[in-house]
Motif scaffolding. Sequence first.
Motif, PDB file in Angstrom:
ATOM      1  N   LYS A  72       0.835  -1.332   0.073  1.00  0.00           N
ATOM      2  CA  LYS A  72      -0.043  -0.023   0.108  1.00  0.00           C
ATOM      3  C   LYS A  72       0.895   1.140  -0.139  1.00  0.00           C
ATOM      4  O   LYS A  72       1.798   1.393   0.831  1.00  0.00           O
ATOM      5  CB  LYS A  72      -0.925   0.283   1.333  1.00  0.00           C
ATOM      6  N   GLU A  73       0.693   2.209  -0.957  1.00  0.00           N
ATOM      7  CA  GLU A  73       1.483   3.340  -0.938  1.00  0.00           C
ATOM      8  C   GLU A  73       1.209   4.214  -0.055  1.00  0.00           C
ATOM      9  O   GLU A  73       1.837   5.070   0.615  1.00  0.00           O
ATOM     10  CB  GLU A  73       1.236   4.017  -2.466  1.00  0.00           C
ATOM     11  N   LYS A  74      -0.047   4.499   0.350  1.00  0.00           N
ATOM     12  CA  LYS A  74      -0.467   5.482   1.338  1.00  0.00           C
ATOM     13  C   LYS A  74      -1.123   4.936   2.672  1.00  0.00           C
ATOM     14  O   LYS A  74      -2.102   5.124   3.210  1.00  0.00           O
ATOM     15  CB  LYS A  74      -1.663   6.374   0.728  1.00  0.00           C
ATOM     16  N   ALA A  75       0.088   3.922   3.556  1.00  0.00           N
ATOM     17  CA  ALA A  75      -0.431   3.447   4.706  1.00  0.00           C
ATOM     18  C   ALA A  75       0.491   4.391   5.497  1.00  0.00           C
ATOM     19  O   ALA A  75       1.435   5.211   5.323  1.00  0.00           O
ATOM     20  CB  ALA A  75       0.383   2.284   4.773  1.00  0.00           C
ATOM     21  N   LEU A  76      -0.290   4.191   6.805  1.00  0.00           N
ATOM     22  CA  LEU A  76       0.567   5.166   7.909  1.00  0.00           C
ATOM     23  C   LEU A  76       1.748   4.510   8.175  1.00  0.00           C
ATOM     24  O   LEU A  76       2.604   5.306   8.308  1.00  0.00           O
ATOM     25  CB  LEU A  76      -0.526   4.773   9.127  1.00  0.00           C
ATOM     26  N   LEU A  77       2.137   3.377   8.115  1.00  0.00           N
ATOM     27  CA  LEU A  77       3.460   3.047   8.348  1.00  0.00           C
ATOM     28  C   LEU A  77       3.554   2.140   6.975  1.00  0.00           C
ATOM     29  O   LEU A  77       3.532   0.781   7.110  1.00  0.00           O
ATOM     30  CB  LEU A  77       3.770   2.355   9.376  1.00  0.00           C
ATOM     31  N   PRO A  78       4.371   2.638   5.991  1.00  0.00           N
ATOM     32  CA  PRO A  78       4.303   1.772   4.582  1.00  0.00           C
ATOM     33  C   PRO A  78       5.207   0.837   4.710  1.00  0.00           C
ATOM     34  O   PRO A  78       6.310   0.795   5.288  1.00  0.00           O
ATOM     35  CB  PRO A  78       4.760   2.734   3.711  1.00  0.00           C
ATOM     36  N   ALA A  79       4.875  -0.505   4.434  1.00  0.00           N
ATOM     37  CA  ALA A  79       5.809  -1.730   4.505  1.00  0.00           C
ATOM     38  C   ALA A  79       6.227  -2.148   3.229  1.00  0.00           C
ATOM     39  O   ALA A  79       5.704  -1.776   1.929  1.00  0.00           O
ATOM     40  CB  ALA A  79       4.895  -2.874   5.035  1.00  0.00           C
ATOM     41  N   TYR A  80       7.298  -2.892   3.062  1.00  0.00           N
ATOM     42  CA  TYR A  80       7.668  -3.316   1.798  1.00  0.00           C
ATOM     43  C   TYR A  80       8.466  -4.662   2.071  1.00  0.00           C
ATOM     44  O   TYR A  80       8.991  -4.958   2.997  1.00  0.00           O
ATOM     45  CB  TYR A  80       8.614  -2.411   1.167  1.00  0.00           C
ATOM     46  N   PHE A  81       8.393  -5.525   0.945  1.00  0.00           N
ATOM     47  CA  PHE A  81       8.936  -7.001   0.867  1.00  0.00           C
ATOM     48  C   PHE A  81       9.661  -6.930  -0.191  1.00  0.00           C
ATOM     49  O   PHE A  81       9.450  -6.685  -1.432  1.00  0.00           O
ATOM     50  CB  PHE A  81       7.735  -8.052   1.037  1.00  0.00           C
ATOM     51  N   GLY A  82      10.848  -8.044  -0.168  1.00  0.00           N
ATOM     52  CA  GLY A  82      11.951  -7.878  -1.268  1.00  0.00           C
ATOM     53  C   GLY A  82      12.759  -9.020  -1.267  1.00  0.00           C
ATOM     54  O   GLY A  82      12.612  -9.931  -0.218  1.00  0.00           O
ATOM     55  N   ALA A  83      13.475  -9.300  -2.357  1.00  0.00           N
ATOM     56  CA  ALA A  83      14.439 -10.349  -2.383  1.00  0.00           C
ATOM     57  C   ALA A  83      15.597  -9.786  -3.220  1.00  0.00           C
ATOM     58  O   ALA A  83      15.645  -8.933  -4.030  1.00  0.00           O
ATOM     59  CB  ALA A  83      13.778 -11.456  -3.173  1.00  0.00           C
TER      60      ALA A  83
END
Length: 142
Positions: A72-83
């Motif tokens: 989610k781009e506009k989250a209170l605390l933006p999360a991200y996941f990757g490799a």
Amino acid sequence: FDHLRLRASHTFLAGRQRIQVALGAESVDTRGGIVLEPAQLGGAFEMAAFADGELSGDNAAFTRLATWWQPKEKALLPAYFGAALEYGGAWVGNPSDMVGTDLWPTASLFAGVSTPIGPVMLTGGVSEHGRSAVHFQLGHSF
């Protein structure tokens, strides 16, 4: 020079998906005798299967291909996941002696959250011969 360090990266954007290509090289002139700070690799985004600075020598080089996604781009605390996939190592000798040295392929997964104090990130990396490491980051490095 007695210590040369080069890093370059480019990130491609596609919606909430990011793809990054990066490379780095480091060389220390040892002709003067004592080396106070060797060329080093290891850590969350430079050969993640190794502890910070675990790979060291007169020279070091790596390349990385990473991707991450932000749900989610506009989250209170933006999360991200990757490799990421990385390949590199450190060695003693001339910069041209890289061929024939121990270069390591690594793979890593990471997850993070952007907070007011900076990123909170957890990264795990694996490599050949059972090499592995887990990295935790809170805030930015200075």
